[in-house]
Design a protein around this motif. Structure first.
Motif, PDB file in Angstrom:
ATOM      1  N   LEU A   1      13.591  39.429  58.477  1.00 32.60           N
ATOM      2  CA  LEU A   1      12.431  38.675  58.945  1.00 32.60           C
ATOM      3  C   LEU A   1      11.545  39.549  59.819  1.00 32.60           C
ATOM      4  O   LEU A   1      10.320  39.500  59.713  1.00 32.60           O
ATOM      5  CB  LEU A   1      12.883  37.433  59.729  1.00 32.60           C
TER       6      LEU A   1
ATOM      7  N   TYR B   1       7.117  35.234  54.167  1.00 32.02           N
ATOM      8  CA  TYR B   1       8.540  35.571  54.185  1.00 32.02           C
ATOM      9  C   TYR B   1       9.221  34.939  52.973  1.00 32.02           C
ATOM     10  O   TYR B   1       9.157  33.720  52.768  1.00 32.02           O
ATOM     11  CB  TYR B   1       9.188  35.054  55.466  1.00 32.02           C
TER      12      TYR B   1
ATOM     13  N   ASN C   1       6.996  32.391  58.033  1.00 32.78           N
ATOM     14  CA  ASN C   1       5.858  33.176  57.526  1.00 32.78           C
ATOM     15  C   ASN C   1       5.056  33.792  58.666  1.00 32.78           C
ATOM     16  O   ASN C   1       4.662  34.961  58.610  1.00 32.78           O
ATOM     17  CB  ASN C   1       4.938  32.279  56.689  1.00 32.78           C
TER      18      ASN C   1
ATOM     19  N   HIS D   1       7.052  36.650  60.284  1.00 33.93           N
ATOM     20  CA  HIS D   1       7.139  37.803  59.386  1.00 33.93           C
ATOM     21  C   HIS D   1       5.794  38.515  59.289  1.00 33.93           C
ATOM     22  O   HIS D   1       5.732  39.758  59.243  1.00 33.93           O
ATOM     23  CB  HIS D   1       7.593  37.326  58.006  1.00 33.93           C
TER      24      HIS D   1
END
Length: 636
Positions: free
Chosen positions: A290, A461, A470, A473
């Motif tokens: 991540l 992600y 998301n 990431h």
């Protein structure tokens, strides 16, 4: 005709019942408060909104009764206005609970500059549907004022004026008692069982508007004597109880690995928006790959663990960390930076800050902000003593020459553009070596609560199904682009790079889904502190044991060897004994204790630590009082 007759008869009951059912559905089934299942608490949750809605119904009845003895239109307007206000507040509170598991809090009202972040097509559709339902009711209300049939509401109109007024007064008094209940402190960021939409909004609006969330009880010097180290008499300044002449006391417990010839190290501090440690791989996050770039930085750095934010949200977080203190004012609210009447007075509060000390020590200080230059955020940063604030315009136009991206729904630069601007700035510095060392701080917007990544161009992600992952990431990818340049640049050997956060992650529902079962509904949590220091070569893990971001500024100054500087820091360097025996975080009048075991609200403080913690609260109250008098720091 039969349908029209039924509409006129039952529309009010259908309107109020639908609002009540929707509220309970969102509160009990979507939000799921932590005390759900407590019969007494659940019963209170069921009854209190009925009292509010009953008052609304009686107000309509009273207006209808009055209209029978005079002009109808003014009373219709009054009834319609009352219904509209209550309905709008209920819908707003219902959406707030749906979005954040909490009513619209004082903190949210003080951060109204972020309200645009929650806009979306879903919100627009919901608002349109809610408006249509309100207009439907108002149409029905006109039918009751100009009736063609009877309804349950019109049956009350037959009451005598005295009987109706007595009933109305009784319900008003009951709701006043409900309003008084809202004063009870709720340390959790979730809807408490005694809170109810209308009364809670009224209470929180008044508190935010008139800045009543800061304790007015101010302790006198000496109250915190057994829990806080006040400046020694030799360095104390009269009427400035926190001012002293040294940023730290002892030499670092480790020697430099390299000596910089005739220069001081550069310093870069990355304040990542709302980032707790829970999802970061280097801190034990469970989502593979991540945050590979931040994890890579951690391997090259000293990783500080059990380190917490000492305040929130962003305005307080940046002011507090860069001055090692607290700020009563946040971004919004009646006395906040977003209020035009207060910007100038807030900017005149004298604080000794890290950028000001750096500038006075021969550094050039810069801040990289994603916001536009005209925002109050920029004025706040300039008041902290930065020589130059790079903003949306100067980053986007001057550094990136128009090649930038705006974060969806924020009007601010996205994370990739912000860090690309920082990279370009360093490239230009590297092309013209020499000159003064620099201190740079940055703040990004992409991980802010309630916003998502841009539909195109951002790095999701995995399959992109987890919206919160998301954001994290994508931040990591943006930081990674900067680090790829930094590691191969000349700055990798003479620059201390710090990665931390302005405050912890706001416990919104999307974060709760991925954060782990031990997350408490507080705006205080462990935050990252990674210190990449090529001069001292420090690495490994450092246990802060519950200390917090009050300690950032003195820690940085100790790393660069700036000891003899006047300051009013509440914190101590992490490499020295702590100033507060236990960690204390303050969000206005809300106080939390932090230890190596986590964060605790005031109702969770162990008995053996209560006196200690209360003593520390008095120190913070005293600091707020000193801030109010503009006696934090005396400028020579």
């Amino acid at each position: 005709m039969k349908l029209q007759a039924n509409f006129s008869r039952w529309h009010q009951m259908a309107f109020l019942l639908s609002m009540y059912v929707l509220y309970l559905y969102v509160l009990l089934l979507r939000s799921e408060p932590s005390d759900i299942g407590d019969v007494g608490h659940d019963l209170v949750r069921l009854v209190l909104p009925l009292l509010e809605l009953s008052l609304l119904s009686l107000i309509c009845v009273a207006c209808l009764h009055a209209s029978r003895h005079g002009r109808k239109l003014p009373w219709l307007v009054l009834a319609g206005s009352a219904v509209s206000v209550v309905y709008i507040i209920y819908i707003a509170q219902i959406y707030s609970v749906y979005l954040s598991d909490n009513f619209i809090s004082v903190l949210a009202l003080k951060n109204t500059e972020s309200s645009g972040f929650v806009t979306s097509l879903v919100v627009v559709k919901f608002a349109a549907l809610a408006l249509a339902w309100l207009l439907f009711f108002l149409y029905g209300l006109t039918k009751e004022f100009y009736p063609t049939t009877s309804s349950p509401m019109t049956s009350f109109v037959g009451y005598s004026r005295g009987r109706l007024m007595g009933l109305l007064v009784a319900v008003i008094l009951i709701n006043c008692a409900v309003l008084a209940l809202q004063k009870k402190k709720n340390h959790r960021l979730e809807a408490a069982f005694w809170q109810v939409p209308m009364a809670n909004f009224v209470h929180n609006f008044v508190v935010a508007k008139f800045d009543l969330d800061v304790d007015e009880e101010i302790a006198v010097k000496g109250v915190g004597g057994h829990c806080f180290s006040y400046p020694r008499a030799a360095s104390a300044v009269a009427n400035y109880p926190f001012q002293k002449s040294e940023a730290y006391t002892y030499p670092l417990p480790f020697a430099p690995r390299i000596e910089l010839k005739g220069s001081s190290p550069n310093v870069i501090v990355i304040f990542s928006e709302g980032t707790s440690t829970r999802l970061l791989g280097s801190y034990g996050g469970h989502y593979k790959k991540l945050t590979p770039n931040i994890d890579g930085l951690a391997k090259k750095s000293m990783q500080v663990e059990n380190y917490f934010n000492h305040t929130a949200a962003t305005y307080r977080g940046l002011i507090g960390q860069l001055s090692s203190g607290y700020s009563a004012a946040g971004g919004g609210g009646g006395a906040g930076w977003e209020s035009g009447a207060n910007k100038s007075s807030l900017s005149e509060i004298r604080r000794q800050t890290l950028p000001r000390i750096m500038s006075e020590s021969g550094y050039q200080s810069y801040f990289f902000s994603p916001h536009k230059s005209e925002r109050p955020f920029t004025l706040m940063l300039r008041s902290l003593g930065f020589d130059e604030v790079y903003t949306y315009q100067s980053i986007g136009d001057d550094l990136l020459r128009g090649k930038y991206v705006v974060r969806h729904n924020t009007g601010a630069l996205d994370d990739e553009s912000l860090f690309a601007g920082l990279t370009e700035f360093l490239r230009q510095r590297a092309a013209s070596p020499g000159g003064k060392p620099f201190f740079i701080a940055t703040y990004n917007i992409g991980t802010h609560a309630f916003i998502n990544i841009n539909p195109q161009g951002d790095v999701a992600y995995g399959d992109g199904s987890q919206e919160f992952l998301n954001k994290v990431h994508n931040l990591d990818a943006s930081v990674g682009s900067f680090l790829n340049y930094f590691y191969t640049s000349p700055f990798a050997e003479n620059t201390i790079l710090v990665f931390t956060s302005d405050h912890s992650t706001y416990p919104e529902p999307l974060f709760k889904e991925v954060a782990g079962k031990d997350l408490k509904p507080y705006f205080v949590d462990r935050i990252p502190l990674l210190i990449y220091d090529p001069i001292h070569g420090i690495s490994g893990k450092f246990d802060a044991r519950g200390r917090n971001s009050l300690d950032l500024a003195p820690t940085v100054l100790q790393l660069i060897g700036k000891r003899i500087v006047a300051n009013s820091f509440l914190g101590h360097s992490l490499f020295e004994p702590r100033n507060f025996p236990i960690g204390i975080s303050s969000l206005g009048r809300w106080y939390y204790m932090t230890t190596k075991d986590g964060v605790f609200g005031r109702d969770e403080i162990p008995a053996e630590l209560k006196d200690q913690f209360d003593c520390e609260i008095n120190v913070v109250r005293q600091y707020y009082g000193v801030e109010k008098d503009n006696h934090i720091f005396k400028v020579d």
